[in-house]
Scaffold this active site. Structure first.
Site, PDB file in Angstrom:
ATOM      1  N   ARG A  53       0.837  -1.204  -0.076  1.00 29.89           N
ATOM      2  CA  ARG A  53      -0.128  -0.010  -0.005  1.00 29.89           C
ATOM      3  C   ARG A  53       0.878   1.265  -0.014  1.00 29.89           C
ATOM      4  O   ARG A  53       1.048   1.783   0.982  1.00 29.89           O
ATOM      5  CB  ARG A  53      -0.773   0.036   1.267  1.00 29.89           C
ATOM      6  N   ASP A  55       2.371   4.973  -0.316  1.00 32.95           N
ATOM      7  CA  ASP A  55       1.951   6.130   0.380  1.00 32.95           C
ATOM      8  C   ASP A  55       1.402   7.212  -0.419  1.00 32.95           C
ATOM      9  O   ASP A  55       2.104   7.164  -1.945  1.00 32.95           O
ATOM     10  CB  ASP A  55       2.739   6.779   1.450  1.00 32.95           C
ATOM     11  N   ARG A 200      12.031   5.467   3.570  1.00 32.34           N
ATOM     12  CA  ARG A 200      12.024   7.193   3.521  1.00 32.34           C
ATOM     13  C   ARG A 200      13.115   7.606   4.640  1.00 32.34           C
ATOM     14  O   ARG A 200      13.760   8.552   4.733  1.00 32.34           O
ATOM     15  CB  ARG A 200      10.622   7.843   3.483  1.00 32.34           C
TER      16      ARG A 200
END
Length: 248
Positions: A53, A55, A200
């Site tokens: 999923r 972002d 990230r």
């Protein structure tokens, strides 16, 4: 009932992530675009299951999904037919019929994420939604050392965003590397799974180390203490790509 596996790419710039939202008219998602296109073509109510999923703002070069259908359209014609119903920023690269037990997420063994950085003092108004503009003089040697320290099987809670509801924060990063081509930096991260914002935060921490804002030994400290505050910033979504998903 046929189970169809599809490999897709998408530009995540205008989407609020992959997963469908409660108000699709205001929050467009990749899942909804796919389900609308596939369902419209096949005249069926369609549910699409993804390998990950992603972002808001994250892109994909090799996202994998699967869906079930009773349609008899030959699989070799299915990708082209669905692509004619999709918006220009979502594209099905390939489809194949798979066993009924295949699930894009549950059957996955690992993923490859790529993160792209433009390391230049020069600004540009073009393409910023596809990379992270990070000016400053970076120490490539320190960053490569930091990448290697992030490999292995660890509790990565300190490299994940707050509020995660996962049962375990233990993951295995098989490989993390960085390469430079002029002002362009490319990070490649391979693992068996990733926590929310994990890639990230890892990249943001490595960049802070490269800029000498943090020391290399902050990485083992974060892994030992699971203290998110010791790690670096969260790099923006714009530079992140889901490149591949691996199966048996």
């Amino acid at each position: 009932m046929r189970n169809i596996k599809a490999v897709i790419q998408y530009d995540g710039s205008r989407y609020f992530g992959f997963q469908a939202q409660l108000n699709p008219e205001q929050l467009p998602t990749v899942q909804e675009a796919l389900e609308e296109a596939i369902g419209g073509l096949l005249k069926e109510e369609t549910r699409v299951y993804s390998a990950g999923r992603t972002d808001r703002g994250v892109h994909a070069l090799g996202q994998v999904v699967n869906f079930y259908t009773e349609s008899l359209i030959p699989v070799e014609k299915l990708a082209r037919a669905i692509n004619q119903h999709l918006p220009v920023d979502v594209y099905i690269r390939s489809v194949e019929e798979v066993a009924s037990t295949f699930h894009a997420r549950k059957s996955a063994l690992g993923k490859h994420y790529q993160y792209r950085v433009w390391n230049s003092e020069e600004k540009t108004v073009f393409g910023n939604q596809y990379f992270y503009h990070y000016p400053g003089s970076l120490d490539d040697g320190r960053m490569q050392e930091a990448c290697k320290l992030l490999e292995g099987t660890h509790n990565y809670q300190g490299f994940s965003a707050a509020g995660s509801t996962v049962k375990s924060f233990v993951r295995t990063v098989y490989e993390m590397n960085m390469r430079r081509n002029g002002d362009w930096l490319t990070f490649d991260v391979y693992g068996n799974g990733f926590l929310y914002n994990m890639v990230r935060i890892m990249v943001g921490t490595v960049l802070d180390i490269g800029l000498h804002r943090k020391k290399v030994d902050v990485i083992p400290q974060v892994l030992a203490t699971q203290n998110r505050h010791l790690a670096g910033r969260t790099a923006p979504a714009s530079g992140l790509y889901l490149k591949n998903v691996f199966y048996r």
